[in-house]
Design a protein around this motif. Structure first.
Motif: not given
Lengths: 412, 306, 290
Positions: A188-195, A217-219
Motif C-alpha cells: 500500500a502506498e503510504n510511508d509505513f508500507d512503502q518504506s 496500490v493505493p492505501t
C-alpha cells in the motif's frame, strides 16, 4: 457614525468570542516543590481509520497508569519520592489537523509533564515539530516514520517499535535463506508500507533476487481480486502483501474467495492484531501464512528485567479490561514503562533531563530489548519472522527466523 | 465614500489586532493559527460562492497545492519561506486557470467536479511515481525552515489581505457585476458584463487565497503527510463556516469561522467521546433552522451587514 | 486481460447498485445525498451482525435491511428535506446538511459497532469459484452481479411501469410543472429518497464480501466513488447508472492490472473528463450554464 459604532461593537464581540470560545483550562505547578501529580498528556483516535489501533494503545497506557497508581504513583528521582500519575487525553478523530491543535492544547493549556503521541506515523507527524517548538520530549509509541528522527531534534523518543524501514531485515534474510527466486510484493502506498517495500527490495536485490511482481496500490484499495489473479500468473515462490489492517483483511478475504493458494504468503497485521484478523478472515485462511510476530505472540518471559512479563501482563490485563491484550495494548503499556524508567532516573523534570535519561535506558521488557539511538529512534525490539500454524483446534504462532529466537520450524 | 474606507480600514485593523494580541491571552497558538486559516479559507469560499453562487467542494485542492508548492520551492530550490509562499499561491492560481473550464458546469455538477479535481491533484501529488519531486507518500519535512512565530505573523498578514480583498470586491463594480451574474447570468451578459471572464477572475482570486493559506499552513506545520493538506474536511469546514455566518457578506464567514471553529475545539476538549456526534448534530440543526446564515437574522431585522 | 474485463463487469455492476439510489435521489430531489455511503455502511453492519447473531443469510439481511431503511428514509425525508427545499439554494445547502447527517451516522455506528473492521468470511455463497468463459471468479461476485441486475430491473419497472413511477419521472423532468399538474411532489420525492436509501442499504449487505470489510468510516469515500459512477452514466438518470458502473468497473480492473499505483485516480479522472467533454454524462440532459 452610528453604523461605524455597530461594526466596532460587532468586531469587539468577535474578538471576545475568539478568546472565550477557545475554552479555559487548569494548569499544574512547576516549581521546585514536588508536584501533586505527574500529568501525562496524549491523544487518541475515537473514530476514523486509526481508531482500531489507537484505542488499544490508549488502553495499554491507562493500564500502566492504574498499575503504578496502585503502588502510590511513579517514583520520581528528582523529588526522591513516589508521585501519582494523571492522564489528560483528547480525541483527534484520526484527523492530523485536529491533532495539531490538541497537542498544542496539552502543552500550552494543560501544561502536561509528559507528552505521548497518538498511534502511528500520520497522527504522530504533526506532533514532532510542535513538541520541538515547545521543547517537550515526545514519547512516541508507534509513529515509525523515519523522517521524524533527525540529529537536530532532541525531543523525540520512539518507544514501541523500531522505525518501519528496518522491519523487514529478518524477513529479507529469511526469504533469501529459503532460496525463493520468484518473489511477488504488493504494498500500500503510504510511508509505513512503502518504506518496508524499499528496504525489502534493496536487500533482496543485494542477495541476487529481483521481485517478479512489485507493485504499489493505493492505501484505500479494498478489493485485490484482480491483483491476486495477476500475481498468481507470475507463479511466485513467495507472496508478500504489505498494508494496513484493512488492506490485509481485504487481501486475505479475496484470496480465500478466489480459490488461489500461495505456498509462502506474508502479511503484516496478523502479527499485531491477531484476533481482529482471525475474526475477519477466519482461522483457515491464516493457517500456514507468515507474519512479523509481536508480543503477545512473541512471548518475552524469561529475561524481562523491567515491568511485567508477557504472561503476567496478559493475565492482569485480561482481568482488568475483560479482553485479551493485543500488540498495541502492549505498545501503550511499554510506553508507560519507558516513561516510568525515565522518571526513575532523570535528574529533574526538565525536558532535556528527561530526554537524557530516556537515552540511557537499557531494559528488557515484555516488548523486548529497549534501546534508542541518538536521534531517538528505537533500535531494539526487532521483528522476527513467524508462521501461523494449526494447533489442535486453534492456531499458534511459531517463530521460524532468526534461529536465535526461533521456537519451531516452518511447515509447508 | 470616505466613511466607507474608514470602516474598511477599521475592520482590517481590528482583525489584525485581534490575532496579534490573542496569543497573549491564550497560548494555544496552533488553535489560533488554524482559526485564521479557516477564516481566510471561508472568505475564499465566500468570494466564489457568495459572489458567484459556485460552491467549490474541492476548495482544499488549492490549499493542498499551495502547501506543496511552497514546501517544494523551499526544499528543492531553497527559496526563502515568504517567497515560497507567494510561489505556492501562484501555483494555486495557475491550477485555478487550468481548472477554469469547470466553471462551465452549474450547481451540484460544479461542486462535485471541483471535488474530483482536488482528489485528482491529491492522488497525483502523493503518488510514488513522483517521489523525486513531491516525496510521494513520505510527505513533507521542513526542518530547517521551521519558524512557528514568523509563520504565525505571516498568516496574520495573509488574513488581513484576504479581508481587504473581500472588502474591495464588495465595494467595487466587479463585486456588483459578480452578484448580478449570480442572480441572473443571462441579463448580466446582455447588460454587457463579461460573464465568463469575471467569474474566472473571482475563481482565480479565490484559488490564490487558498494557495497562500496552504503555504502558510505547510510552513507552520512543517511535518505532514499529503492527506493532511488535502483532507476533504478542510473544504467542508470552510464551506460550513461560510454558510453558517452568511455568504456574500464579510462579517458572516468571519463570525461563522470564529464561532463554529471555537465550538468545534471546545467540544473536542470538553467532550472528546461525543465530538463527532455533537458536531454533526450541530451542522444539521444550523442548516435546518438557519439556512441562510447568521447574517440573515440581522438582515431580517433590516440592518445592513458588512 | 479477459479476466480483468469480466471482473470489471461484475465489479462494475456492484458499483452501479451502490450508485443507483444516489442517482434516483438526485434525479428527483436535485439534492446530493452525501450520507449515501453511510447507509451502505449501515447495511453492511446489519448483514454482519445478523449473520453472527442468528446466522441469517446475507441475502435475507439484504431484503430486510432494505425494507427497514426504506421506512427510515420516509421519516428522514419529512424531517429534513421540506425545510431545506424551501431555502434559497437547496442544492448547495443540502450538501452541508447531508454531510452533517453523515457525521452523525458515523458517530452512532462507532458507538454501536465499535471501530474494528467486521466482515463475514464463511463461504455463504459456496466455496467453489464460478467459471465464466473459462475464468474462475469468486461465487459472491456473480451473486452480487445478479442482485445488481435485479435491483436495476426493479427500479426500471418502478419508473416506467407504475403510476407513481410516471409521476416520479414527471418530477425528475421538472419539479414546477409536476407540481402544477397536481402531482404530490413531496410524496413522490419521499418515496424516491427512501428507495434510494433502501438500495444503498441493500448494496451494503453485500459490502462485507465486495469491499473487504465494514468500518464506520466507510461512508464518505463510497459516496464520492458512487458519484463518479453516476456522473459517468448521467446524473439524474438511474438507468444510465449501469453504463457508468460498467465503465468504472472495467477501467478500474484494467488499471489494477496495468497501472495499479494509479488506480485510485481513475474515478476522478473519468469524472472530470466526462464532465468537461460531455457534461451531461453519457445518457444525460443539458447541465451547463452560461
Amino acid at each position: 457614525m452610528k453604523q461605524l459604532r455597530r461594526y466596532l461593537f460587532g468586531l469587539a464581540g468577535v474578538a471576545a468570542l475568539l478568546i472565550a470560545g477557545c475554552g479555559s483550562t487548569t494548569s499544574t505547578t512547576t516549581s521546585s516543590t514536588a508536584p501533586k501529580d505527574i500529568t501525562i498528556g496524549t491523544l487518541y483516535a475515537g473514530s476514523g481509520s486509526y481508531a482500531t489501533s489507537s484505542l488499544p494503545e490508549l488502553a495499554g497506557l491507562k493500564f500502566w497508569m492504574s498499575q503504578v497508581n496502585k503502588d502510590g504513583g511513579v517514583f520520581v528521582k528528582a523529588y526522591n519520592k513516589k508521585i501519582p500519575v494523571k492522564l489528560v487525553d483528547y480525541n483527534d478523530q484520526s484527523d492530523p489537523n485536529t491533532a495539531q491543535t490538541l497537542y498544542t492544547q496539552l502543552i500550552t493549556q494543560d501544561k502536561v509533564n509528559i507528552l505521548v503521541s497518538d498511534f502511528g506515523s500520520v497522527l504522530t507527524s504533526v506532533a514532532v515539530p510542535i513538541a520541538q517548538e515547545h521543547k517537550m520530549v515526545l514519547f512516541d509509541p508507534t509513529g515509525t516514520g523515519a523522517s521524524f528522527f533527525t540529529p537536530t531534534n532532541p525531543y523525540i523518543v520512539l518507544t514501541g517499535l523500531p522505525t518501519s524501514a528496518v522491519w523487514p531485515d529478518n524477513l529479507a534474510k529469511y526469504l533469501l535463506a529459503q532460496n525463493f527466486k520468484k518473489v511477488a510484493i504488493v504494498y500500500a502506498e503510504n510511508d509505513f508500507d512503502q518504506s518496508q517495500d524499499e528496504t525489502l527490495t534493496t536487500q533482496l536485490k543485494a542477495g541476487g533476487v529481483t521481485p517478479v511482481y512489485n507493485q504499489g496500490v493505493p492505501t484505500t484499495t479494498s478489493n485485490y481480486d484482480v491483483i491476486i489473479h495477476n500475481i498468481a500468473a507470475t507463479n511466485p515462490d513467495a507472496v508478500l502483501e504489505l498494508g494496513y489492517p484493512n488492506n490485509d483483511i481485504a487481501f486475505l478475504q479475496n484470496l480465500a474467495a478466489s480459490g488461489q493458494h500461495f505456498g509462502f504468503l506474508f502479511t503484516i497485521f496478523p502479527g499485531q492484531l491477531f484476533s481482529l484478523l482471525e475474526q475477519n478472515v477466519g482461522a483457515k485462511t491464516l493457517t500456514d501464512t507468515y507474519t512479523y510476530p509481536t508480543p503477545p505472540l512473541l512471548a518475552y518471559n524469561s529475561g524481562v528485567n523491567y515491568g511485567m512479563t508477557i504472561s503476567q501482563f496478559t493475565q492482569a490485563f485480561q482481568s482488568a479490561n475483560g479482553s485479551a491484550p493485543n500488540f498495541l495494548d502492549i505498545a501503550g503499556y511499554n510506553t508507560g514503562l519507558a516513561i516510568q524508567k525515565t522518571l526513575e532516573t532523570a535528574k529533574s523534570l526538565s525536558q532535556l533531563d528527561l530526554r537524557a535519561a530516556a537515552g540511557k535506558i537499557h531494559m528488557f521488557t515484555l516488548d523486548g530489548d529497549f534501546t534508542i539511538n541518538k536521534e531517538g529512534a528505537q533500535m531494539g525490539e526487532t521483528l522476527p519472522v513467524g508462521q501461523i500454524q494449526a494447533s489442535g483446534s486453534g492456531l499458534k504462532t511459531v517463530i521460524v527466523f532468526p534461529s536465535s529466537v526461533a521456537t519451531g520450524t516452518a511447515v509447508h | 465614500m470616505l466613511r466607507r474606507r474608514w470602516v474598511d480600514a477599521v475592520v482590517v485593523v481590528v482583525v489584525v489586532l485581534a490575532f496579534v494580541l490573542a496569543p497573549q491571552a491564550y497560548s494555544n497558538e496552533t488553535l489560533l493559527f488554524q482559526m485564521m486559516v479557516y477564516i481566510a479559507l471561508s472568505q475564499g469560499v465566500n468570494i466564489l460562492y457568495g459572489f458567484t453562487g459556485y460552491l467549490p467542494f474541492g476548495y482544499v485542492g488549492f490549499f493542498g497545492i499551495g502547501a506543496y508548492g511552497a514546501s517544494l520551492l523551499m526544499l528543492h530550490l531553497n527559496w526563502p519561506p515568504i517567497l515560497a509562499l507567494l510561489g505556492g499561491g501562484a501555483i494555486a492560481v495557475l491550477l485555478g486557470l487550468v481548472l477554469s473550464p469547470l466553471l462551465r458546469l452549474s450547481g451540484a455538477y460544479f461542486a462535485i467536479a471541483s471535488l474530483a479535481a482536488s482528489q485528482a491533484v491529491y492522488l497525483i501529488v502523493s503518488n510514488p511515481a513522483l517521489q523525486n519531486v513531491t516525496y510521494g507518500p513520505y510527505g513533507i519535512q521542513l526542518v530547517s525552515q521551521f519558524n512557528p512565530t514568523l509563520s504565525y505573523y505571516v498568516m496574520v498578514v495573509i488574513l488581513a489581505l484576504t479581508v481587504a480583498v473581500v472588502l474591495y470586491i464588495r465595494r467595487s463594480r466587479f463585486g456588483t457585476a459578480l452578484q448580478a451574474m449570480r442572480d441572473d447570468p443571462v441579463s448580466a451578459a446582455m447588460a454587457g458584463v463579461p460573464v465568463v471572464r469575471q467569474r474566472t477572475f473571482a475563481w482565480m482570486i479565490s484559488a490564490g487565497i487558498a494557495g497562500l493559506v496552504g503555504g502558510a499552513f505547510a510552513w507552520q506545520t512543517s511535518v505532514f503527510y499529503p492527506d493532511a493538506v488535502f483532507s476533504l474536511s478542510i473544504s467542508i469546514f470552510a464551506i460550513v463556516f461560510t454558510l453558517f455566518g452568511g455568504a456574500g457578506t464579510l462579517l458572516g464567514p468571519l463570525f461563522g469561522s470564529v464561532v463554529l471553529y471555537g465550538m468545534y475545539n471546545t467540544i473536542g476538549i470538553s467532550d472528546p467521546q461525543y465530538f463527532q456526534l455533537i458536531y454533526g448534530l450541530l451542522i444539521i440543526l444550523l442548516v435546518l433552522f438557519l439556512p441562510d446564515g447568521a447574517a440573515s437574522l440581522l438582515k431580517r431585522r433590516g440592518s445592513h451587514v458588512l | 486481460m479477459l479476466y480483468a474485463l469480466i471482473a470489471g463487469v461484475l465489479f462494475g455492476l456492484y458499483y452501479a447498485l451502490i450508485g443507483l439510489g444516489l442517482n434516483l435521489t438526485f434525479g428527483v430531489l436535485r439534492m446530493v445525498n452525501l450520507a449515501h455511503g453511510d447507509f451502505v455502511m449501515i447495511g453492511g453492519f446489519a448483514a454482519v451482525t445478523a449473520f453472527s447473531a442468528w446466522h441469517l443469510h446475507p441475502l435475507w439481511s439484504l431484503v430486510l435491511v432494505a425494507v427497514l431503511i426504506f421506512a427510515v428514509g420516509i421519516a428522514l425525508y419529512y424531517v429534513l428535506v421540506p425545510r431545506i427545499a424551501a431555502t434559497k439554494d437547496p442544492e448547495m445547502i443540502s450538501l452541508v446538511l447531508f454531510f452533517g447527517l453523515s457525521q452523525v451516522i458515523e458517530a452512532l455506528a462507532v458507538m454501536r459497532f465499535g471501530n474494528n473492521t467486521q466482515s463475514i468470511y464463511e463461504p455463504v455463497f459456496g466455496k467453489a469459484p464460478v467459471s465464466i468463459l473459462g475464468q474462475p471468479f469468486p461465487a459472491v461476485w456473480v451473486v452480487s452481479g445478479l442482485v445488481s441486475l435485479l435491483a436495476l430491473l426493479l427500479v426500471y419497472l418502478y419508473l416506467y411501469r407504475t403510476r407513481i413511477g410516471y409521476s416520479t419521472r414527471a418530477v425528475m423532468a421538472s419539479r414546477e410543472e409536476a407540481e402544477v399538474s397536481g402531482i404530490s411532489v413531496h410524496k413522490v420525492s419521499a418515496i424516491a429518497f427512501a428507495i434510494g436509501l433502501g438500495l444503498a442499504a441493500a448494496a451494503g449487505a453485500l459490502a462485507p464480501f465486495m469491499l473487504g470489510g465494514i468500518t464506520p468510516d466507510l461512508g464518505v469515500g463510497l459516496t464520492i466513488t458512487a458519484f463518479a459512477v453516476i456522473v459517468l452514466g448521467s446524473l439524474g438518470n438511474p438507468v444510465g447508472t449501469v453504463a457508468g458502473g460498467l465503465i468504472y468497473g472495467i477501467a478500474l480492473m484494467l488499471m489494477q492490472t496495468y497501472l495499479p499505483s494509479w488506480s485510485a485516480l481513475l474515478p476522478y479522472l473519468l469524472l472530470l473528463l466526462v464532465l468537461l467533454v460531455k457534461p451531461s454524462g453519457l445518457f444525460g440532459r443539458q447541465v451547463r450554464s452560461a
